[in-house]
Every structure is written in C-alpha cells, then in structure tokens.
Design a protein around this motif. Sequence first.
Motif, short mmCIF file in Angstrom:
data_model
loop_
_atom_site.label_atom_id
_atom_site.label_comp_id
_atom_site.label_asym_id
_atom_site.label_seq_id
_atom_site.Cartn_x
_atom_site.Cartn_y
_atom_site.Cartn_z
N LYS A 20 108.85 12.45 39.15
CA LYS A 20 108.53 12.89 40.51
C LYS A 20 108.30 11.69 41.43
N SER A 77 105.04 21.76 40.99
CA SER A 77 106.36 22.37 40.88
C SER A 77 106.55 22.96 39.50
N PHE A 102 110.25 17.52 26.55
CA PHE A 102 110.98 18.54 27.30
C PHE A 102 112.17 19.10 26.53
N PHE A 158 114.83 14.45 34.99
CA PHE A 158 113.63 14.54 34.14
C PHE A 158 113.34 16.02 33.87
N TYR A 160 113.04 19.66 33.08
CA TYR A 160 113.99 20.73 32.75
C TYR A 160 115.36 20.54 33.41
N ASP A 161 115.61 19.39 34.01
CA ASP A 161 116.87 19.20 34.75
C ASP A 161 118.12 19.57 33.94
N LYS A 181 121.22 15.35 43.48
CA LYS A 181 120.21 16.41 43.25
C LYS A 181 119.40 16.66 44.53
N HIS A 194 114.67 21.83 45.03
CA HIS A 194 113.43 22.42 45.54
C HIS A 194 112.56 21.38 46.23
N ARG A 195 112.42 20.18 45.57
CA ARG A 195 111.55 19.14 46.13
C ARG A 195 112.13 18.60 47.43
P1 IMP Z 1 103.28 19.64 37.60
O1 IMP Z 1 103.77 19.98 38.97
O2 IMP Z 1 102.77 18.24 37.53
O3 IMP Z 1 102.34 20.67 37.07
O4 IMP Z 1 104.52 19.62 36.63
C1 IMP Z 1 105.62 20.40 36.86
C2 IMP Z 1 106.59 20.32 35.72
O5 IMP Z 1 107.70 21.13 36.12
C3 IMP Z 1 107.16 18.95 35.48
O6 IMP Z 1 106.48 18.24 34.49
C4 IMP Z 1 108.57 19.29 35.03
O7 IMP Z 1 108.52 19.63 33.71
C5 IMP Z 1 108.91 20.55 35.77
N1 IMP Z 1 109.68 20.19 36.95
C6 IMP Z 1 109.25 20.17 38.24
N2 IMP Z 1 110.21 19.75 39.04
C7 IMP Z 1 111.26 19.46 38.26
C8 IMP Z 1 112.55 18.95 38.54
O8 IMP Z 1 112.93 18.62 39.67
N3 IMP Z 1 113.35 18.81 37.48
C9 IMP Z 1 112.98 19.14 36.22
N4 IMP Z 1 111.80 19.60 35.90
C10 IMP Z 1 110.92 19.76 36.92
#
Ligand code: IMP
Length: 210
Positions: A20, A77, A102, A158, A160-161, A181, A194-195
């Motif tokens: 992130k 997220s 993952f 990273f 679940y991509d 992406k 999404h981000r």
């Molecule tokens: P948190 O927001 O720190 O609770 O973690 C959210 C988790 O969702 C991350 O560790 C990833 O496993 C997954 N995640 C969130 N955004 C993405 C993304 O853009 N790609 C892949 N996995 C994501």
Amino acid sequence: MSAHRLLTGKVVIATHNPGKLVEMRELLAPFGVEAVSAGELGLPEPDETGTMFSENAAIKAEAAARASGLPAFADDSGLCVNALDGAPGLFSARWAGPSKDFSAAMARIAHELDRRGVIERRAHFVSALVIAWPDGHAETFEGRVFGEVVPPRGTLGFGYDPLFLPDGHARTFGEMSSHEKHGVDWLTGAALSHRARAFVLLAEACLRRA
Ligand code: IMP
C-alpha cells in the motif's frame, strides 16, 4: 461553499503495509506533498476495531495525526467475494495469518468456493481513504472495483492481486504494473483500482498539482 481542506506540506501515510505504501507514494507523487510513512516515524499500529472500512481507516489516520502532529492519511481496504457473503472483507489481512501468507489466503478463497460448489465468482475490492488533521478534521473517500475471482496469475502487486480479474480486462491485477493497476487518467478523472478511484476523489477535494 466547500467543506474540504487543502493538504499541503508534509503528510504521514499511516500504513505498515509495504504494498500500500508504494501505491500511495506513487499516487501522491504529482502533488508536491512530502510523504513520510508511519513505519519511518516509528508510530504504533492501532487496533482495527471498526465494523466498516471507513471506520478502520479513520482509526489509523486519526491515531497517526495525533501521534505525529501532521496530517495523516490511511487506507482500509479488502476483497469482498459475493458467494462468500462478502468475506474476507474487513478480515482480508487476517486471512493471510501472522506470516502474511497471501498464497494461503488465496487458496482458502478457492477452497471455500469449491466447498460450497460455487460457480458464481463475482467479487470487488473496496478502499476507504481517510485524511485526518491533528485538530480532528477528517475527510473520507471510497472507491470500488468490480470483477471476478480467478485462479491466481501473475507475480506483480501484493495481497490478493493475482486472483482478481477486473471487469473489462484480460489480465489480473497480479499481471499488471502498478501504473496499469492505478489506471489513472487525470484529464478525465477515470481510474481502475479501488485505491486509485478513492484517491482521485481525495485529490479533487484536497490536493493541488505541484
Ligand atoms: P488492511 O486495510 O490493512 O486491513 O488490509 C487490507 C488487506 O486487503 C491487505 O493486506 C490485502 O491483503 C488486501 N488488499 C487491499 N487492497 C489490495 C490490493 O490493491 N491488492 C491486493 N490485495 C489488497
């Protein structure tokens, strides 16, 4: 009249997730703000006790703003799979366990779908972005991207991509460069992930180009 506040100077990126952090730094790059991470400042990771993505993002951003005396922004997220009633959702990070595995988390999704004999593979990623200032002002933005869960492909990105195939694309997020992406077109405000979708809304409200 706009209630938005402009973000200038130094900002804390309140995440300990290296994937992130890279994406947020890339997204912030055109805006001339100096980004430091919560990790670099040695800030603790607060417990994510919220029941919504936006609540958890606010917990992280507000804790970092209070501790650093700087504006801070945080993303919460996750991946929501329709046939699993929205799981792993808020628990997306936790499904990977303490070792942040993952591959195991993606295998668990496939296993849960197979166990239910599910054919329907619709899913979406959600990102809630919150910017919080030390005086308590905070702003929230949310982005989603819809698609399907597929057998994992690709080694980029990273989390679940590799298992997420966004609608209208032939490659998973794990097969896309981070630039692809994000998919941001600043002229039209379009974005793919999404981000990046949440970030475009945030940028329109709170950032100005350098
Ligand atoms: P948190 O927001 O720190 O609770 O973690 C959210 C988790 O969702 C991350 O560790 C990833 O496993 C997954 N995640 C969130 N955004 C993405 C993304 O853009 N790609 C892949 N996995 C994501």
